[in-house]
Design an enzyme around this catalytic site. Structure first.
Site, PDB file in Angstrom:
ATOM      1  N   ASP A 226       0.819  -1.223   0.000  1.00 52.89           N
ATOM      2  CA  ASP A 226       0.000   0.000   0.000  1.00 52.89           C
ATOM      3  C   ASP A 226       0.846   1.263   0.000  1.00 52.89           C
ATOM      4  OD1 ASP A 226      -2.226  -1.725   2.239  1.00 52.89           O
ATOM      5  OD2 ASP A 226      -2.223  -1.644   0.058  1.00 52.89           O
TER       6      ASP A 226
HETATM    7  N1  LIG Z   1       2.936  -6.494  -2.706  1.00 50.50           N
HETATM    8  C1  LIG Z   1       1.711  -5.932  -2.563  1.00 50.50           C
HETATM    9  N2  LIG Z   1       0.637  -6.725  -2.447  1.00 50.50           N
HETATM   10  C2  LIG Z   1      -0.596  -6.166  -2.282  1.00 50.50           C
HETATM   11  C3  LIG Z   1      -0.742  -4.770  -2.206  1.00 50.50           C
HETATM   12  C4  LIG Z   1       0.422  -3.957  -2.351  1.00 50.50           C
HETATM   13  O1  LIG Z   1       0.344  -2.715  -2.351  1.00 50.50           O
HETATM   14  N3  LIG Z   1       1.626  -4.574  -2.524  1.00 50.50           N
HETATM   15  N4  LIG Z   1      -2.009  -4.236  -1.929  1.00 50.50           N
HETATM   16  C5  LIG Z   1      -2.907  -5.201  -1.321  1.00 50.50           C
HETATM   17  C6  LIG Z   1      -4.331  -4.854  -1.006  1.00 50.50           C
HETATM   18  N5  LIG Z   1      -4.502  -4.665   0.409  1.00 50.50           N
HETATM   19  C7  LIG Z   1      -5.096  -3.503   0.721  1.00 50.50           C
HETATM   20  O2  LIG Z   1      -5.517  -2.792  -0.195  1.00 50.50           O
HETATM   21  C8  LIG Z   1      -4.222  -5.634   1.406  1.00 50.50           C
HETATM   22  C9  LIG Z   1      -4.510  -6.958   1.163  1.00 50.50           C
HETATM   23  C10 LIG Z   1      -4.251  -7.911   2.128  1.00 50.50           C
HETATM   24  C11 LIG Z   1      -3.736  -7.561   3.347  1.00 50.50           C
HETATM   25  C12 LIG Z   1      -3.496  -8.610   4.360  1.00 50.50           C
HETATM   26  O3  LIG Z   1      -3.048  -8.364   5.449  1.00 50.50           O
HETATM   27  N6  LIG Z   1      -3.843  -9.839   3.937  1.00 50.50           N
HETATM   28  C13 LIG Z   1      -3.656 -11.052   4.822  1.00 50.50           C
HETATM   29  C14 LIG Z   1      -4.733 -12.082   4.545  1.00 50.50           C
HETATM   30  C15 LIG Z   1      -6.124 -11.446   4.631  1.00 50.50           C
HETATM   31  C16 LIG Z   1      -7.192 -12.468   4.251  1.00 50.50           C
HETATM   32  O4  LIG Z   1      -6.851 -13.601   3.888  1.00 50.50           O
HETATM   33  O5  LIG Z   1      -8.379 -12.052   4.350  1.00 50.50           O
HETATM   34  C17 LIG Z   1      -2.329 -11.671   4.414  1.00 50.50           C
HETATM   35  O6  LIG Z   1      -2.030 -11.673   3.187  1.00 50.50           O
HETATM   36  O7  LIG Z   1      -1.697 -12.203   5.328  1.00 50.50           O
HETATM   37  C18 LIG Z   1      -3.432  -6.236   3.613  1.00 50.50           C
HETATM   38  C19 LIG Z   1      -3.698  -5.259   2.645  1.00 50.50           C
HETATM   39  C20 LIG Z   1      -2.971  -6.425  -2.196  1.00 50.50           C
HETATM   40  N7  LIG Z   1      -1.682  -6.983  -2.203  1.00 50.50           N
END
Ligand SMILES: Nc1nc2c(c(=O)[nH]1)N[C@@H](CN(C=O)c1ccc(C(=O)N[C@@H](CCC(=O)O)C(=O)O)cc1)CN2
Length: 283
Positions: A226
């Site tokens: 983000d």
């Molecule tokens: N490398 C990147 N990947 C992602 C980005 C980014 O900017 N760089 N944006 C995100 C989207 N996002 C918020 O907009 C976001 C998505 C997921 C998470 C998070 O903590 N996910 C957890 C799992 C959540 C679930 O399974 O419901 C995780 O991955 O451990 C935070 C922010 C998309 N990807």
């Protein structure tokens, strides 16, 4: 036959860039319809977006612009109006942005070809039922198969000749290598007014901080969660009486309009990368 083109580029700033580029277009019987430019004093970069029409062949144009790009060290993109960009949509459980993008594409507001939808949840988890003829790919993901699942997505990007990947509330953090592979052509909608409330559950973060505005941010995806270059943002007032679910509800419309506008500007080559920022010729 006259064809409409859009040329967008950035290069180290110097005197005479506009003269050289517009002169080259003129030499190829081009008539310039729109020209926007910006000189960034911080980075010393020059940015330009030009819309023009010409009857010369694309090969002639690319030969001349290619030579100019070399001498001016341009990072450039040339697209004709009939070159519809091929797009892959990624979604998790919340599909309001997906539904909005499908609708706006179907009515012709977004000039793009949606070539597929990828989700880490089954199609039955979606609220939107009418996907039309868009192929749906359920690619479940967990710590144990993250690399393989991302390889499948990149395989689709290659096989479908995808120009743009849109994270329409895709809630998985992408690996550094995945983000690098799609640098400048992967757009995410984050449901907060960045840089506030990065990461998971931004509406709950906002509620806990007693904010009086919530927002959404469309940005390019980078390895830094983000923190990618921001394309467009918008906000809406909220009150002390709004609980987290109210913020989620109010936020849906903000997310939809922010993402669709950012996508529209990207498709029109109005957005140019400027380090960790963007130059957006939106007017
Ligand atoms: N490398 C990147 N990947 C992602 C980005 C980014 O900017 N760089 N944006 C995100 C989207 N996002 C918020 O907009 C976001 C998505 C997921 C998470 C998070 O903590 N996910 C957890 C799992 C959540 C679930 O399974 O419901 C995780 O991955 O451990 C935070 C922010 C998309 N990807």
């Amino acid at each position: 036959m006259t064809v409409s083109y859009t040329l967008s580029f950035s290069c180290p700033d110097r005197a005479g860039i506009i003269a050289q580029v517009s002169g080259a277009i003129f030499e190829h019987r081009g008539n310039i319809r729109v020209l926007n430019q910006f000189n960034d004093p911080d980075t010393g970069l020059f940015f330009m977006r030009m819309a023009f029409v010409t009857d010369c062949t694309r090969a002639e144009l690319e030969r001349t612009l290619g030579a100019l790009a070399q001498s001016l060290q341009m990072k450039w993109e040339l697209r004709s109006k009939d070159e519809r960009q091929r797009v892959l949509l990624l979604v998790s459980k919340f599909d309001h942005c997906l539904a909005d993008l499908l609708y706006r594409t179907r009515i012709g507001e977004l000039d793009m070809e949606i070539c597929g939808i990828v989700s880490n949840h089954p199609k039955t988890a979606l609220k939107v039922t009418e996907l039309g003829a868009v192929p749906f790919h359920h690619l479940s993901v967990g710590a144990e198969n993250r690399a393989a699942q991302e390889a499948q997505i990149l395989g689709l990007v290659k096989d479908l000749n995808i120009d743009l990947v849109i994270l329409a509330r895709y809630m998985q953090i992408l690996s550094d290598s995945f983000a690098a592979a799609l640098s400048g052509r992967c757009i995410n909608i984050h449901h907060s007014f960045l840089p506030s409330f990065k990461g998971a559950k931004p509406y709950h973060q906002a509620y806990a901080n007693g904010v009086k505005m919530i927002g959404a941010t469309a940005h390019y995806v980078t390895a830094d969660l983000d923190e990618g270059p921001i394309i467009y943002q918008d906000v809406e007032a909220v009150s002390h009486a709004d609980m987290p679910d109210d913020l989620v509800r109010k936020g849906r419309n903000i997310e939809q309009r922010v993402l669709s506008r950012a996508v529209s500007w990207h498709l029109a080559q109005r957005v140019l990368m400027n380090g960790n920022k963007t130059v957006v010729f939106w007017s």
